[in-house]
Design an enzyme around this catalytic site. Structure first.
Site, PDB file in Angstrom:
ATOM      1  N   HIS A 121       4.132   5.477   1.629  1.00 21.28           N
ATOM      2  CA  HIS A 121       4.856   4.495   2.436  1.00 21.28           C
ATOM      3  C   HIS A 121       4.326   3.107   2.064  1.00 21.28           C
ATOM      4  O   HIS A 121       3.157   2.962   1.690  1.00 21.28           O
ATOM      5  CB  HIS A 121       4.540   4.815   3.907  1.00 21.28           C
ATOM      6  CG  HIS A 121       5.319   4.058   4.928  1.00 21.28           C
ATOM      7  ND1 HIS A 121       5.021   2.761   5.260  1.00 21.28           N
ATOM      8  CD2 HIS A 121       6.358   4.427   5.718  1.00 21.28           C
ATOM      9  CE1 HIS A 121       5.845   2.366   6.218  1.00 21.28           C
ATOM     10  NE2 HIS A 121       6.671   3.356   6.508  1.00 21.28           N
ATOM     11  N   ASP A 199      -3.252   9.340   5.265  1.00 20.09           N
ATOM     12  CA  ASP A 199      -2.179   8.839   6.115  1.00 20.09           C
ATOM     13  C   ASP A 199      -1.494  10.060   6.746  1.00 20.09           C
ATOM     14  O   ASP A 199      -0.778  10.794   6.062  1.00 20.09           O
ATOM     15  CB  ASP A 199      -1.205   8.021   5.250  1.00 20.09           C
ATOM     16  CG  ASP A 199       0.066   7.627   6.002  1.00 20.09           C
ATOM     17  OD1 ASP A 199       0.290   8.106   7.134  1.00 20.09           O
ATOM     18  OD2 ASP A 199       0.851   6.843   5.434  1.00 20.09           O
ATOM     19  N   GLN A 202       3.075  11.467   9.156  1.00 19.99           N
ATOM     20  CA  GLN A 202       4.103  12.520   9.184  1.00 19.99           C
ATOM     21  C   GLN A 202       3.515  13.914   9.322  1.00 19.99           C
ATOM     22  O   GLN A 202       4.269  14.887   9.354  1.00 19.99           O
ATOM     23  CB  GLN A 202       4.969  12.461   7.904  1.00 19.99           C
ATOM     24  CG  GLN A 202       5.765  11.193   7.741  1.00 19.99           C
ATOM     25  CD  GLN A 202       6.856  11.017   8.791  1.00 19.99           C
ATOM     26  OE1 GLN A 202       7.286  11.963   9.450  1.00 19.99           O
ATOM     27  NE2 GLN A 202       7.308   9.790   8.967  1.00 19.99           N
ATOM     28  N   LYS A 225       5.538   8.578  16.576  1.00 17.41           N
ATOM     29  CA  LYS A 225       6.219   9.635  15.824  1.00 17.41           C
ATOM     30  C   LYS A 225       5.850  11.014  16.344  1.00 17.41           C
ATOM     31  O   LYS A 225       6.321  12.015  15.835  1.00 17.41           O
ATOM     32  CB  LYS A 225       5.869   9.524  14.343  1.00 17.41           C
ATOM     33  CG  LYS A 225       6.459   8.275  13.697  1.00 17.41           C
ATOM     34  CD  LYS A 225       6.056   8.102  12.254  1.00 17.41           C
ATOM     35  CE  LYS A 225       6.750   6.872  11.676  1.00 17.41           C
ATOM     36  NZ  LYS A 225       6.307   6.584  10.310  1.00 17.41           N
ATOM     37  N   CYS A 364      11.108   2.705   3.495  1.00 14.46           N
ATOM     38  CA  CYS A 364       9.823   2.037   3.202  1.00 14.46           C
ATOM     39  C   CYS A 364       9.092   2.701   2.037  1.00 14.46           C
ATOM     40  O   CYS A 364       7.858   2.760   2.014  1.00 14.46           O
ATOM     41  CB  CYS A 364       8.899   1.991   4.416  1.00 14.46           C
ATOM     42  SG  CYS A 364       9.504   0.961   5.748  1.00 14.46           S
TER      43      CYS A 364
HETATM   44  C1  LIG Z   1       5.901   5.648   9.647  1.00 17.74           C
HETATM   45  C2  LIG Z   1       4.888   5.780   8.563  1.00 17.74           C
HETATM   46  C3  LIG Z   1       3.922   4.809   8.348  1.00 17.74           C
HETATM   47  C4  LIG Z   1       3.879   3.530   9.155  1.00 17.74           C
HETATM   48  O1  LIG Z   1       3.718   3.816  10.508  1.00 17.74           O
HETATM   49  P1  LIG Z   1       3.976   2.689  11.622  1.00 17.74           P
HETATM   50  O2  LIG Z   1       4.079   3.479  12.866  1.00 17.74           O
HETATM   51  O3  LIG Z   1       5.239   1.999  11.247  1.00 17.74           O
HETATM   52  O4  LIG Z   1       2.790   1.795  11.589  1.00 17.74           O
HETATM   53  C5  LIG Z   1       3.007   5.023   7.346  1.00 17.74           C
HETATM   54  N1  LIG Z   1       3.024   6.136   6.593  1.00 17.74           N
HETATM   55  C6  LIG Z   1       3.933   7.102   6.775  1.00 17.74           C
HETATM   56  C7  LIG Z   1       3.880   8.326   5.929  1.00 17.74           C
HETATM   57  C8  LIG Z   1       4.897   6.949   7.761  1.00 17.74           C
HETATM   58  O5  LIG Z   1       5.813   7.901   7.937  1.00 17.74           O
END
Ligand SMILES: *Cc1c(COP(=O)(O)O)cnc(C)c1O
Length: 406
Positions: A121, A199, A202, A225, A364
């Protein structure tokens, strides 16, 4: 027992109509809906408890503090962190990643290397580019093959004593690809002293997370999320590492003593929580964890995998529909295009008219779109409250879009 109707009844928003049709919400990778139990906790916080935390001697302040610290311990359990003070409240994944990139500044110098992947992302790309600009370090990017799968032999090639950071996502938001982070972490530990950042934006909504077993140094995710309010998120960092690194924001809450001659910093977690936090949101994040625990991780995963399987099978029967990313390695997301028929946003607009919410565009992740030589995809992404009937409506909608645009 997994009772989908009982689960849906906990999400009032799912009863609403959009454009005269019952809402089909398939944009969960962008943000999930929130169960009533989470909304009630937010409401109760502001109607019964609202006070600033950690500073007050008065009763409300102490109750608010206790509730927020209880939530921290729920999240500690949720990711199996060794200590509750390794759990830092943030406003989301983006802030978590920026925080890490900032506090590592002094640890990098010219010609050091940061390894990320093609599947990241933008928020796991740009903070590292900014760190490179500050320090003269270089970014190396693990490529993907035509199925969207990371080519890990490049990681072997890139890892060296120059590698200072390896930062990858556990699940790709654009394609839903589940990356082999166990293997990535093992290779990184063996061949470098790099900080390992995962990260989990997801993965936290879908998987059982165990940061100790994973042996990452940092793990970040967003509350919104995974059934919690927007503006909430978590940064996990290993104790020794967080203790040794400098703070991020300066201000209230993060000091031990402050004078004009100099300031000493508070211990963990407060060193990284300057200013007034999102107390109500942070408490509600604990309620979202309670919700997920009540449903059960296995139930969540099994149901979402069954939805993906069902959606994929039906969508692929549509002639000219291309799904991106190797199916065996995906979770929760189907990202596709109707070849030769308009652009993704045209499909999204027709689906919206039918009450179906999907995401269209680059998600993104412009490098992935460039790799496939497309402007964007249509992305349907699932949560525990989605149903097979909703997938049927999606498929019907995509077929209709194809007729209208073709
Ligand atoms: C949504 C997302 C982000 C960013 O998260 P925010 O809630 O917008 O700060 C970063 N990495 C992944 C894989 C995402 O799905």
């Amino acid at each position: 027992m997994f009772d989908i109707q009982e689960i849906r009844s906990q999400f009032s928003i799912l009863d609403r109509e959009v454009n005269g049709k019952p809402l089909v919400y398939l944009d969960n990778a962008a943000t999930s809906q929130k169960p009533n139990s989470v909304l009630e906790v937010c409401q109760a916080y502001y109607t019964e408890l609202n006070a600033n935390v950690h500073r007050g001697i008065h009763t409300l302040s102490q109750l608010a503090t206790e509730e927020m610290e209880l939530s921290r311990r729920k999240i500690q359990k949720f990711i199996n962190a060794e200590h509750d003070f390794e759990v830092i409240f943030t406003k989301g994944t983006t802030e978590g990643l920026n925080l890490i990139a900032y506090i590592l500044t002094q640890k990098l110098q010219k010609d050091d290397e940061i390894i990320i992947s093609y599947l990241e992302h933008h928020s796991n790309i740009v903070p590292w580019q900014m760190l490179c600009e500050r320090t003269g370090a270089r970014l190396r990017v693990i490529p993907i093959d035509e199925n969207g799968v990371l080519q890990l032999d490049y990681l072997d090639q890139y890892l060296s004593e120059k590698t200072k950071v390896v930062s990858v996502n556990q699940v790709s938001n654009a394609l839903g690809i589940v990356n082999p982070i166990e293997e990535i972490i093992a290779k990184t530990r063996k061949n470098s002293d790099a900080y390992i950042v995962i990260d989990g934006a997801q993965s936290a909504p879908h998987f059982n997370i165990d940061v100790q077993k994973m042996d990452c140094d940092f793990f970040v995710f967003s509350g919104h999320k995974m059934y919690a309010p927007m503006g909430t998120g978590i940064l996990y960092g290993k104790r020794e590492i967080l203790e040794a690194l400098p703070p991020f924001h300066g201000g209230g809450e993060m000091i031990a003593t402050c004078s004009f001659e100099g300031t000493t910093y508070a211990g963990l977690p407060f060193k990284y929580e300057a200013g007034t936090p999102n107390v109500g949101g942070n408490i509600a994040l604990g309620a979202a964890v309670d919700f997920m625990n009540r449903v059960g991780h296995e139930n969540i995963q099994n149901h979402e995998n069954a939805l993906l399987e069902y959606a994929q099978r039906q969508l692929l029967e549509i002639e000219g529909l291309k799904v991106y990313g190797e199916k065996a390695k995906r979770t929760g997301v189907v990202s596709f295009n109707l070849e030769g028929v308009g652009i993704a946003s045209d499909v999204g607009m027709i689906l919206d008219k039918m009450g179906i919410a999907v995401r269209t565009g680059h998600h993104c992740t412009q490098p992935i779109m460039n790799f496939f030589n497309i402007a964007g995809t249509v992305r349907a992404s699932f949560a525990v409250y989605n149903t097979f009937e909703e997938i049927d409506r999606l498929v019907e909608g995509v077929k209709k879009a194809q007729r209208m645009l073709g």
